[in-house]
Write a protein that holds these residues in place. Structure first.
Motif, PDB file in Angstrom:
ATOM      1  N   GLU A   1      -1.563  11.584   3.515  1.00  0.00           N
ATOM      2  CA  GLU A   1      -3.005  11.493   3.237  1.00  0.00           C
ATOM      3  C   GLU A   1      -3.410  10.043   2.900  1.00  0.00           C
ATOM      4  O   GLU A   1      -4.368   9.502   3.453  1.00  0.00           O
ATOM      5  N   LEU A   2      -2.609   9.421   2.020  1.00  0.00           N
ATOM      6  CA  LEU A   2      -2.944   8.056   1.587  1.00  0.00           C
ATOM      7  C   LEU A   2      -2.711   7.038   2.709  1.00  0.00           C
ATOM      8  O   LEU A   2      -3.472   6.085   2.859  1.00  0.00           O
ATOM      9  N   ALA A   3      -1.650   7.261   3.494  1.00  0.00           N
ATOM     10  CA  ALA A   3      -1.361   6.352   4.609  1.00  0.00           C
ATOM     11  C   ALA A   3      -2.519   6.379   5.596  1.00  0.00           C
ATOM     12  O   ALA A   3      -2.902   5.362   6.169  1.00  0.00           O
ATOM     13  N   ASP A   4      -3.099   7.564   5.745  1.00  0.00           N
ATOM     14  CA  ASP A   4      -4.231   7.731   6.631  1.00  0.00           C
ATOM     15  C   ASP A   4      -5.473   7.030   6.068  1.00  0.00           C
ATOM     16  O   ASP A   4      -6.131   6.240   6.739  1.00  0.00           O
ATOM     17  N   LEU A   5      -5.742   7.289   4.799  1.00  0.00           N
ATOM     18  CA  LEU A   5      -6.931   6.720   4.150  1.00  0.00           C
ATOM     19  C   LEU A   5      -6.866   5.191   4.082  1.00  0.00           C
ATOM     20  O   LEU A   5      -7.847   4.504   4.359  1.00  0.00           O
ATOM     21  N   LEU A   6      -5.685   4.669   3.720  1.00  0.00           N
ATOM     22  CA  LEU A   6      -5.567   3.218   3.486  1.00  0.00           C
ATOM     23  C   LEU A   6      -4.892   2.479   4.645  1.00  0.00           C
ATOM     24  O   LEU A   6      -4.585   1.295   4.522  1.00  0.00           O
ATOM     25  N   GLN A   7      -4.647   3.193   5.717  1.00  0.00           N
ATOM     26  CA  GLN A   7      -4.030   2.620   6.932  1.00  0.00           C
ATOM     27  C   GLN A   7      -2.743   1.862   6.624  1.00  0.00           C
ATOM     28  O   GLN A   7      -2.639   0.647   6.815  1.00  0.00           O
ATOM     29  N   LEU A   8      -1.785   2.625   6.095  1.00  0.00           N
ATOM     30  CA  LEU A   8      -0.507   2.026   5.693  1.00  0.00           C
ATOM     31  C   LEU A   8       0.557   2.148   6.774  1.00  0.00           C
ATOM     32  O   LEU A   8       1.621   1.548   6.659  1.00  0.00           O
ATOM     33  N   GLY A   9       0.262   2.956   7.813  1.00  0.00           N
ATOM     34  CA  GLY A   9       1.265   3.334   8.811  1.00  0.00           C
ATOM     35  C   GLY A   9       2.085   2.167   9.340  1.00  0.00           C
ATOM     36  O   GLY A   9       3.316   2.230   9.367  1.00  0.00           O
ATOM     37  N   GLU A  10       1.417   1.073   9.700  1.00  0.00           N
ATOM     38  CA  GLU A  10       2.107  -0.030  10.388  1.00  0.00           C
ATOM     39  C   GLU A  10       3.124  -0.758   9.515  1.00  0.00           C
ATOM     40  O   GLU A  10       3.996  -1.448  10.025  1.00  0.00           O
ATOM     41  N   PHE A  11       3.032  -0.601   8.178  1.00  0.00           N
ATOM     42  CA  PHE A  11       3.992  -1.338   7.340  1.00  0.00           C
ATOM     43  C   PHE A  11       4.707  -0.457   6.320  1.00  0.00           C
ATOM     44  O   PHE A  11       5.277  -0.946   5.355  1.00  0.00           O
ATOM     45  N   MET A  12       4.696   0.836   6.560  1.00  0.00           N
ATOM     46  CA  MET A  12       5.328   1.769   5.630  1.00  0.00           C
ATOM     47  C   MET A  12       6.824   1.492   5.451  1.00  0.00           C
ATOM     48  O   MET A  12       7.388   1.727   4.395  1.00  0.00           O
ATOM     49  N   ASP A  13       7.469   0.996   6.524  1.00  0.00           N
ATOM     50  CA  ASP A  13       8.915   0.767   6.450  1.00  0.00           C
ATOM     51  C   ASP A  13       9.261  -0.719   6.275  1.00  0.00           C
ATOM     52  O   ASP A  13      10.409  -1.118   6.453  1.00  0.00           O
ATOM     53  N   THR A  14       8.260  -1.519   5.928  1.00  0.00           N
ATOM     54  CA  THR A  14       8.477  -2.966   5.730  1.00  0.00           C
ATOM     55  C   THR A  14       8.722  -3.245   4.243  1.00  0.00           C
ATOM     56  O   THR A  14       8.033  -2.660   3.396  1.00  0.00           O
ATOM     57  N   PRO A  15       9.684  -4.137   3.928  1.00  0.00           N
ATOM     58  CA  PRO A  15       9.866  -4.487   2.510  1.00  0.00           C
ATOM     59  C   PRO A  15       8.591  -5.131   1.950  1.00  0.00           C
ATOM     60  O   PRO A  15       7.902  -5.873   2.658  1.00  0.00           O
ATOM     61  N   VAL A  16       8.311  -4.846   0.711  1.00  0.00           N
ATOM     62  CA  VAL A  16       7.058  -5.296   0.087  1.00  0.00           C
ATOM     63  C   VAL A  16       6.906  -6.818   0.178  1.00  0.00           C
ATOM     64  O   VAL A  16       5.815  -7.334   0.420  1.00  0.00           O
ATOM     65  N   ARG A  17       8.027  -7.539   0.039  1.00  0.00           N
ATOM     66  CA  ARG A  17       7.931  -9.005   0.040  1.00  0.00           C
ATOM     67  C   ARG A  17       7.447  -9.559   1.370  1.00  0.00           C
ATOM     68  O   ARG A  17       7.014 -10.706   1.449  1.00  0.00           O
ATOM     69  N   LYS A  18       7.521  -8.742   2.445  1.00  0.00           N
ATOM     70  CA  LYS A  18       7.091  -9.238   3.756  1.00  0.00           C
ATOM     71  C   LYS A  18       5.634  -8.880   4.077  1.00  0.00           C
ATOM     72  O   LYS A  18       5.141  -9.201   5.157  1.00  0.00           O
ATOM     73  N   LEU A  19       4.956  -8.193   3.149  1.00  0.00           N
ATOM     74  CA  LEU A  19       3.571  -7.785   3.429  1.00  0.00           C
ATOM     75  C   LEU A  19       2.603  -8.949   3.191  1.00  0.00           C
ATOM     76  O   LEU A  19       2.859  -9.818   2.351  1.00  0.00           O
ATOM     77  N   SER A  20       1.494  -8.939   3.920  1.00  0.00           N
ATOM     78  CA  SER A  20       0.415  -9.886   3.601  1.00  0.00           C
ATOM     79  C   SER A  20      -0.209  -9.414   2.294  1.00  0.00           C
ATOM     80  O   SER A  20      -0.006  -8.261   1.878  1.00  0.00           O
ATOM     81  N   LEU A  21      -0.998 -10.302   1.658  1.00  0.00           N
ATOM     82  CA  LEU A  21      -1.594  -9.921   0.373  1.00  0.00           C
ATOM     83  C   LEU A  21      -2.509  -8.700   0.516  1.00  0.00           C
ATOM     84  O   LEU A  21      -2.513  -7.806  -0.336  1.00  0.00           O
ATOM     85  N   GLY A  22      -3.267  -8.656   1.625  1.00  0.00           N
ATOM     86  CA  GLY A  22      -4.171  -7.525   1.850  1.00  0.00           C
ATOM     87  C   GLY A  22      -3.403  -6.218   2.027  1.00  0.00           C
ATOM     88  O   GLY A  22      -3.786  -5.180   1.486  1.00  0.00           O
ATOM     89  N   GLN A  23      -2.283  -6.288   2.768  1.00  0.00           N
ATOM     90  CA  GLN A  23      -1.446  -5.080   2.956  1.00  0.00           C
ATOM     91  C   GLN A  23      -0.838  -4.667   1.615  1.00  0.00           C
ATOM     92  O   GLN A  23      -0.782  -3.492   1.282  1.00  0.00           O
ATOM     93  N   ARG A  24      -0.376  -5.658   0.855  1.00  0.00           N
ATOM     94  CA  ARG A  24       0.262  -5.372  -0.438  1.00  0.00           C
ATOM     95  C   ARG A  24      -0.734  -4.676  -1.371  1.00  0.00           C
ATOM     96  O   ARG A  24      -0.405  -3.720  -2.077  1.00  0.00           O
ATOM     97  N   MET A  25      -1.994  -5.145  -1.341  1.00  0.00           N
ATOM     98  CA  MET A  25      -2.999  -4.551  -2.224  1.00  0.00           C
ATOM     99  C   MET A  25      -3.250  -3.098  -1.824  1.00  0.00           C
ATOM    100  O   MET A  25      -3.402  -2.224  -2.679  1.00  0.00           O
ATOM    101  N   ARG A  26      -3.294  -2.821  -0.503  1.00  0.00           N
ATOM    102  CA  ARG A  26      -3.487  -1.438  -0.042  1.00  0.00           C
ATOM    103  C   ARG A  26      -2.304  -0.579  -0.454  1.00  0.00           C
ATOM    104  O   ARG A  26      -2.464   0.559  -0.902  1.00  0.00           O
ATOM    105  N   ALA A  27      -1.086  -1.143  -0.314  1.00  0.00           N
ATOM    106  CA  ALA A  27       0.116  -0.388  -0.692  1.00  0.00           C
ATOM    107  C   ALA A  27       0.104  -0.096  -2.196  1.00  0.00           C
ATOM    108  O   ALA A  27       0.463   1.000  -2.636  1.00  0.00           O
ATOM    109  N   ASP A  28      -0.350  -1.073  -2.992  1.00  0.00           N
ATOM    110  CA  ASP A  28      -0.429  -0.874  -4.442  1.00  0.00           C
ATOM    111  C   ASP A  28      -1.487   0.151  -4.820  1.00  0.00           C
ATOM    112  O   ASP A  28      -1.319   0.922  -5.765  1.00  0.00           O
ATOM    113  N   LEU A  29      -2.584   0.121  -4.068  1.00  0.00           N
ATOM    114  CA  LEU A  29      -3.651   1.086  -4.328  1.00  0.00           C
ATOM    115  C   LEU A  29      -3.126   2.506  -4.081  1.00  0.00           C
ATOM    116  O   LEU A  29      -3.384   3.425  -4.866  1.00  0.00           O
TER     117      LEU A  29
END
Ligand SMILES: Nc1ncnc2c1ncn2[C@@H]1O[C@H](COP(=O)(O)OP(=O)(O)OP(=O)(O)O)[C@@H](O)[C@H]1O
Length: 331
Positions: A141-169
């Motif tokens: 549900e959250l991956a859908d709402l916050l569009q996390l799909g493309e980086f769900m399997d990426t280590p957090v340190r490799k995320l852009s700041l915007g992706q990291r904020m969505r993942a944290d949310l």
């Protein structure tokens, strides 16, 4: 509507060692000192937030925002006063309150830096005791709402700041809390990422019905998201109301820029005749006249009628005071 957050006469003082006199090893001597000064970070703060409200909690650096949020989430004990989150005391019922609260600190992540995003959610779900089926459904549900799909399997340190904020949310929402405390959720983001985070925050409030308390120095966040704003300065509440009420209270003028068909019959001596508290001409540039209009004293229509006496108007442009300027005046 029933209050979700109630804060009554909340205060917090910190005891700080008194600085030692100048001289060698001053820092060390200060640490060893038995003399203390009291720093009153929050002083008798009271407010109540209804279920489903989106409230901005703003103030200059050092005003007492983080200290308040820490007391609201049970991290800090108040020196005096009381907090209730849906009737629960965050200090006495810390575990139960933690289940009702989601917290996001924009400056630091609550995810595990070297692990894929998905693994962090597994750990958090285990900490909250969320069963596997529910967890999987929630993550989808959250991956859908916050569009996390493309980086769900990426280590957090490799995320852009915007992706990291969505993942944290998503991490803050994983256990489906009723209340969200957001501390600078758009800090450091570019305009595109900011806009998308704001859209997510709006839908979390409107579609998921979460009660949100937002701390930010970004006045666009406040203006675009919050129905109400609470301003704290030097530990006390200076304002609690809607953004429109705040604008009216500060009373910054609306700018009216009028372009006439011909040069207006308005000389520099004519300026004086306008110069009362309701309408004041500040600039004449060829066919264009700029005036500051106090909307409390005169309506925009009446201001235009006044300006119409000086020629046939071709074009009108109105500019409300920038919210940032309103806040600047309040601090
Ligand atoms: N643990 C602490 N010990 C001593 N003083 C503290 C402590 N935490 C905060 N303070 C002081 O309390 C005051 C309020 O700090 P707080 O962090 O709540 O401000 P803030 O409004 O969140 O500021 P900012 O916008 O800069 O984050 C400041 O003067 C700060 O130095």
């Amino acid at each position: 509507m029933k209050p979700m957050i109630t804060v009554h006469q909340l205060s917090k003082s910190f005891r700080l060692p008194q600085p030692a006199p100048e001289g060698p090893f001053r820092g060390l001597r200060t640490l060893m000192s038995r003399q203390y000064t009291e720093k009153e970070a929050v002083r008798g703060v009271s407010f109540s937030i209804a279920s489903g409200e989106f409230v901005g909690y703003i103030g200059p650096n050092g005003a007492g925002k983080s200290t308040t949020i820490k007391m609201l989430s049970g991290i800090l004990h108040p020196t005096a006063g009381e907090v209730q989150i849906d009737g629960l005391n965050p200090h006495r019922d810390r575990r139960r309150v933690a289940r009702r609260l989601g917290v996001l600190f924009g400056q630091r992540t609550q995810l595990w830096w070297d692990l894929p995003v998905r693994d962090s959610y597994d750990i958090l779900a285990a900490m909250y005791g969320i069963e596997t089926d529910r967890k999987d459904a929630r993550i989808t549900e959250l991956a859908d709402l916050l569009q996390l799909g493309e980086f769900m399997d990426t280590p957090v340190r490799k995320l852009s700041l915007g992706q990291r904020m969505r993942a944290d949310l998503a991490a803050a929402l994983l256990h489906d809390p009723d209340v969200l405390f957001l501390d600078e959720p758009t800090i450091g983001l570019d305009v595109v990422a900011k806009r998308s985070i704001r859209e997510y925050l709006h839908s979390i409030n409107v579609e998921l019905g979460k009660t949100v308390l937002l701390t930010t120095h970004d006045m666009d966040d406040i203006e675009q998201l919050c129905s109400r704003v609470i301003v704290i300065n030097r530990g006390t509440i200076g304002f609690d109301g809607t953004i429109d009420e705040l604008r009216r209270r500060i009373g910054l003028p609306t700018l009216i820029r009028v372009t006439y068909r011909q040069t207006p019959v308005l000389s520099s001596t004519g300026l004086a005749s306008y110069d009362d508290s309701s309408l004041r001409v500040t600039e004449i540039d060829g066919h264009t006249v700029t005036a500051e209009c106090n909307r409390e004293a005169i309506s925009a229509m009446d201001a235009l009628r006044l300006l119409e006496q000086y020629g046939e108007i071709e074009d009108v442009h109105m500019e409300e005071p920038h919210f940032e300027d309103v806040i600047h005046n309040l601090y």
